[in-house]
Design a protein around this motif. Structure first.
Motif, short mmCIF file in Angstrom:
data_model
loop_
_atom_site.label_atom_id
_atom_site.label_comp_id
_atom_site.label_asym_id
_atom_site.label_seq_id
_atom_site.Cartn_x
_atom_site.Cartn_y
_atom_site.Cartn_z
N ALA A 15 32.71 97.89 -16.38
CA ALA A 15 33.14 99.04 -15.57
C ALA A 15 32.83 98.80 -14.10
CB ALA A 15 32.46 100.32 -16.07
N LYS A 16 31.65 98.26 -13.84
CA LYS A 16 31.24 98.02 -12.45
C LYS A 16 32.15 96.99 -11.79
CE LYS A 16 26.56 99.20 -11.32
NZ LYS A 16 25.15 98.78 -11.30
N LEU A 17 32.42 95.93 -12.52
CA LEU A 17 33.24 94.85 -11.99
C LEU A 17 34.59 95.40 -11.52
CD1 LEU A 17 32.86 91.72 -11.88
CD2 LEU A 17 34.38 91.62 -13.86
N GLN A 18 35.21 96.21 -12.38
CA GLN A 18 36.53 96.75 -12.08
C GLN A 18 36.45 97.76 -10.94
OE1 GLN A 18 39.07 95.37 -13.37
NE2 GLN A 18 40.32 96.67 -12.02
N SER A 19 35.47 98.66 -11.01
CA SER A 19 35.42 99.75 -10.03
C SER A 19 35.01 99.23 -8.65
CB SER A 19 34.47 100.85 -10.49
OG SER A 19 33.14 100.40 -10.54
N GLU A 20 34.23 98.18 -8.61
CA GLU A 20 33.81 97.62 -7.33
C GLU A 20 35.03 97.12 -6.55
OE1 GLU A 20 30.83 98.32 -6.03
OE2 GLU A 20 31.55 97.10 -4.37
N GLN A 21 35.96 96.56 -7.26
CA GLN A 21 37.20 96.09 -6.60
C GLN A 21 37.95 97.24 -5.96
OE1 GLN A 21 40.08 93.95 -8.96
NE2 GLN A 21 38.58 92.36 -9.39
#
Ligand code: TYM
Length: 350
Positions: free
Chosen positions: A329-335
């Motif tokens: 989730a973090k990986l995607q939302s950070e983008q």
């Protein structure tokens, strides 16, 4: 490709309304999704804080909810299952959205209006007192919009009671996109407008007061069936469900809400329509109907309940699943947040 996002508050064990209105549909979508579709299911701890919570109870409820989501069939290999409160990006985006949300839109939210109505001055009905309501309750739908937009979700599977919240989310996505495009022609729309995916079954009502929906917050435990209830508990609650003294069974939600609610539940268990179920009971009475509702609900919840009992012992596994989900989730939302910060003129995070 599609991106699904949905959330549930960790405020106690989900009830039959949550299951038939949303959770069961999540599992179905997971089963039917195309290989390149992405699915997010979040346990939304920050939303739960809008009402008073006991810290120990809330802490435990978040893990219990994870066990429950797995017990009903969500698969961490296929879906991204995570705790909202472990990803601060939700709060950051919520703040940006707060700054473009007209107060008037939030005032029109029926959930907020309900809270206001509950806090009406006992002596003077016309006097609305919002001094005891917290701001979190007011901006709750904005945080919900942030949850959804943070992953650029295109589809949001929820019960129909969430309709207004999804509409607000679409409005905010549009305002955000429009403002930025107006400011700078090189920016293309940031957020897709998410579409609600409603569960086909009708909303499930309280067993004690079939004019209101089955809810986690009702003080009357007999009003709801929990997914972890034993067959005996299910039986007792349905036996005592409020119906009416009209002879025979008909589906008439306006005049016979209690009877109709039982038909709705039975129809949902059997994947048919309440009207059709009603036809089968035309010559029968409430006793017959209740017996059959009991059997159907007990049978439907048997597996999830067994799985839950097993998973709740597997603490390490639950933590692993949560960490894995959070990482994705973090990986995607950070983008997404990188673009949003840039477009708003915020400093990049180091
Ligand atoms: P929550 O936790 O109240 O409920 C979770 C889901 O259950 C559905 N539901 C019902 N469906 C039918 N009959 C009922 N009696 C009933 N009660 C609840 C709800 O429609 C919901 O789908 N605001 C959300 C949580 C949330 C969220 C999100 C949802 C936070 N962020 C982003 C979607 C996307 C809520 O309070 O759900």
């Amino acid at each position: 490709s599609r991106t699904y996002f949905s959330g549930i508050q960790p405020t106690g064990v989900p009830h039959l309304g949550n299951y038939l209105g949303a959770l069961r549909n999540w599992v179905k979508l997971q089963r039917e999704a195309a290989p390149h579709d992405t699915l997010y299911f979040s346990i939304v701890g920050w939303h739960a804080l809008t009402l008073p919570q006991d810290r120990k109870v809330l802490l435990g409820a978040q893990t219990d909810m994870m066990a429950l989501l797995l017990a009903i069939g969500l698969d961490p290999k296929r879906s991204i299952i995570f705790h909202q409160s472990q990803n601060p990006n939700h709060l950051e985006l919520a703040w940006y959205l707060n700054c473009i949300t007209p107060v008037g839109k939030l005032r029109r939210m029926t959930t907020w209006k309900g809270r206001l109505a509950d806090s009406r001055n006992a002596n003077d009905e016309s006097e609305v007192d919002d001094s005891l309501l917290n701001t979190g309750l007011f901006t709750y739908p904005v945080l919900q919009a942030a949850d959804i937009l943070l992953y650029k979700a295109t589809h949001v599977p929820v019960g129909e009671d969430q309709q207004q919240h999804i509409e607000l989310c679409r409005d905010l996505a549009e305002i955000f996109n429009r403002q930025l495009e107006a400011d700078n022609k090189t920016f293309r729309a940031t957020f897709p407008l998410p579409a609600p995916v409603y569960t086909p079954s009708k909303r499930i009502l309280s067993l004690r007061d079939p004019t209101s929906k089955m809810s986690k917050s009702s003080p009357i435990e007999q009003s709801r069936i929990l997914l972890t209830d034993s067959p005996e508990e299910i039986k007792a609650k349905i036996r005592r469900a409020v119906t009416d003294s009209v002879q025979g069974i008909t589906y008439d939600p306006v005049n016979r809400p209690g009877t109709s609610n039982l038909l709705t539940i039975l129809a949902a268990c059997e994947n048919t329509e309440p009207e059709q179920v009603a036809d089968l009971y035309s010559g029968k009475d409430h006793g017959h109907l209740k017996s059959d509702v009991i059997d159907a609900v007990v049978e439907m919840l048997r597996r999830p309940r067994e799985e839950y009992e097993r998973l709740i012992q597997a603490r390490t596994y639950l933590t692993e699943v949560a960490q894995d989900g959070l990482w994705k989730a973090k990986l995607q939302s950070e983008q997404v947040m990188r673009t949003v910060r840039e477009r708003l003129g915020m400093l990049a995070t180091p």
